[in-house]
Design a protein around this motif. Structure first.
Motif, PDB file in Angstrom:
ATOM      1  N   ALA A   1      -6.431   9.858   2.484  1.00  0.00           N
ATOM      2  CA  ALA A   1      -5.424   8.213   2.006  1.00  0.00           C
ATOM      3  C   ALA A   1      -6.075   7.360   2.783  1.00  0.00           C
ATOM      4  N   ALA A   2      -5.739   7.509   3.809  1.00  0.00           N
ATOM      5  CA  ALA A   2      -6.289   6.231   5.064  1.00  0.00           C
ATOM      6  C   ALA A   2      -7.643   5.424   4.587  1.00  0.00           C
ATOM      7  N   THR A   3      -8.660   6.507   4.713  1.00  0.00           N
ATOM      8  CA  THR A   3      -9.829   6.439   4.564  1.00  0.00           C
ATOM      9  C   THR A   3     -10.348   5.213   3.552  1.00  0.00           C
ATOM     10  N   PHE A   4      -9.358   5.955   2.104  1.00  0.00           N
ATOM     11  CA  PHE A   4      -9.790   5.006   0.788  1.00  0.00           C
ATOM     12  C   PHE A   4      -8.500   4.632   0.403  1.00  0.00           C
ATOM     13  N   GLY A   5      -7.496   4.288   1.250  1.00  0.00           N
ATOM     14  CA  GLY A   5      -6.938   3.325   0.649  1.00  0.00           C
ATOM     15  C   GLY A   5      -5.527   4.175  -0.556  1.00  0.00           C
ATOM     16  N   LEU A   6      -6.053   5.661  -0.602  1.00  0.00           N
ATOM     17  CA  LEU A   6      -5.190   6.061  -1.553  1.00  0.00           C
ATOM     18  C   LEU A   6      -3.466   6.491  -1.145  1.00  0.00           C
ATOM     19  N   LYS A   7      -3.152   6.730  -2.290  1.00  0.00           N
ATOM     20  CA  LYS A   7      -1.428   7.473  -2.292  1.00  0.00           C
ATOM     21  C   LYS A   7      -1.942   8.529  -2.300  1.00  0.00           C
ATOM     22  N   PRO A   8      -0.537   8.753  -1.446  1.00  0.00           N
ATOM     23  CA  PRO A   8      -0.689  11.322  -1.189  1.00  0.00           C
ATOM     24  C   PRO A   8      -1.087  11.552  -2.394  1.00  0.00           C
ATOM     25  N   LEU A   9      -0.749  11.732  -3.956  1.00  0.00           N
ATOM     26  CA  LEU A   9      -0.807  12.609  -4.960  1.00  0.00           C
ATOM     27  C   LEU A   9      -2.379  12.129  -5.214  1.00  0.00           C
ATOM     28  N   GLU A  10      -3.269  10.752  -5.323  1.00  0.00           N
ATOM     29  CA  GLU A  10      -4.311  10.726  -5.620  1.00  0.00           C
ATOM     30  C   GLU A  10      -5.186  11.491  -4.034  1.00  0.00           C
ATOM     31  N   ALA A  11      -4.944  10.840  -3.190  1.00  0.00           N
ATOM     32  CA  ALA A  11      -6.004  12.106  -1.642  1.00  0.00           C
ATOM     33  C   ALA A  11      -5.330  13.432  -2.471  1.00  0.00           C
ATOM     34  N   ALA A  12      -4.306  13.566  -2.395  1.00  0.00           N
ATOM     35  CA  ALA A  12      -4.556  15.354  -2.566  1.00  0.00           C
ATOM     36  C   ALA A  12      -5.492  15.612  -3.953  1.00  0.00           C
ATOM     37  N   LYS A  13      -5.503  14.642  -5.076  1.00  0.00           N
ATOM     38  CA  LYS A  13      -6.362  15.259  -6.095  1.00  0.00           C
ATOM     39  C   LYS A  13      -7.839  15.065  -5.481  1.00  0.00           C
ATOM     40  N   LEU A  14      -7.928  14.187  -4.704  1.00  0.00           N
ATOM     41  CA  LEU A  14      -9.216  14.270  -4.628  1.00  0.00           C
ATOM     42  C   LEU A  14     -10.160  15.311  -3.303  1.00  0.00           C
ATOM     43  N   ARG A  15      -8.813  15.712  -2.534  1.00  0.00           N
ATOM     44  CA  ARG A  15      -9.402  16.956  -1.900  1.00  0.00           C
ATOM     45  C   ARG A  15      -9.869  18.386  -2.653  1.00  0.00           C
ATOM     46  N   ALA A  16      -8.131  18.202  -3.588  1.00  0.00           N
ATOM     47  CA  ALA A  16      -8.908  19.745  -4.966  1.00  0.00           C
ATOM     48  C   ALA A  16      -9.571  19.065  -5.109  1.00  0.00           C
ATOM     49  N   THR A  17     -10.575  18.287  -5.624  1.00  0.00           N
ATOM     50  CA  THR A  17     -12.630  18.553  -6.182  1.00  0.00           C
ATOM     51  C   THR A  17     -13.250  17.861  -5.023  1.00  0.00           C
ATOM     52  N   CYS A  18     -12.996  17.769  -3.773  1.00  0.00           N
ATOM     53  CA  CYS A  18     -13.532  18.029  -3.130  1.00  0.00           C
ATOM     54  C   CYS A  18     -14.081  20.216  -2.897  1.00  0.00           C
ATOM     55  N   GLU A  19     -12.684  20.218  -2.982  1.00  0.00           N
ATOM     56  CA  GLU A  19     -12.548  22.072  -2.486  1.00  0.00           C
ATOM     57  C   GLU A  19     -13.722  22.472  -3.809  1.00  0.00           C
TER      58      GLU A  19
END
Length: 145
Positions: free
Chosen positions: A52-70
């Protein structure tokens, strides 16, 4: 009875996206967290905060990105390929900051783990960081602990 005659087929998972710097960083953060074969909520939360901090994402967006990264971390290229993407797309000073972020994930569960530290050292070297910068990242992380 119909299930035996007409079994349901599992839907094919959508293809994984081509890794870019955002996905490569997320996948490496997940890889660090998994290095000790435990994936704790504190590590997940730390990964989400970093994304979220690195890419300026909202918490839900960061969680979705993390799920893709997993998913990407499980099924995609190894550490050198992810690190190459970051070396190619991220300036050196920012890669040093990424090393700090990775250390924060490794220490998020409050425990030091030799497997996580080895994984971190391999990633830091693959990112092209100097021995001095690797030592500084480790020292800073352990002193903040």
């Amino acid at each position: 009875m119909f299930e035996r005659l007409f079994p349901r087929r599992k839907a094919k998972a959508p293809p994984l996206p081509q890794p870019n710097a955002q996905l490569a960083l997320g996948a490496l953060l997940v890889r660090v967290a998994f290095a000790d074969r435990q994936y704790r909520a504190s590590e997940v939360g730390q990964i989400d905060r970093i994304l979220a901090a690195t890419f300026g994402l909202k918490p839900l967006e960061a969680a979705k990105l993390r799920a893709t990264c997993e998913a990407l971390e499980r099924d995609a290229p190894g550490t050198p390929e992810f690190a190459r993407i970051l070396r190619d797309e991220v300036p050196y000073t920012d890669r040093r900051a990424l090393a700090q972020a990775m250390w924060s994930v490794a220490l998020a569960d409050g425990e030091r783990d030799a497997d996580e530290e080895v994984m971190l050292e391999n990633i830091e070297e693959a990112l092209g960081l100097s021995a001095d910068d690797i030592a500084d990242a480790r020292k800073t992380a352990l002193n903040d602990d």
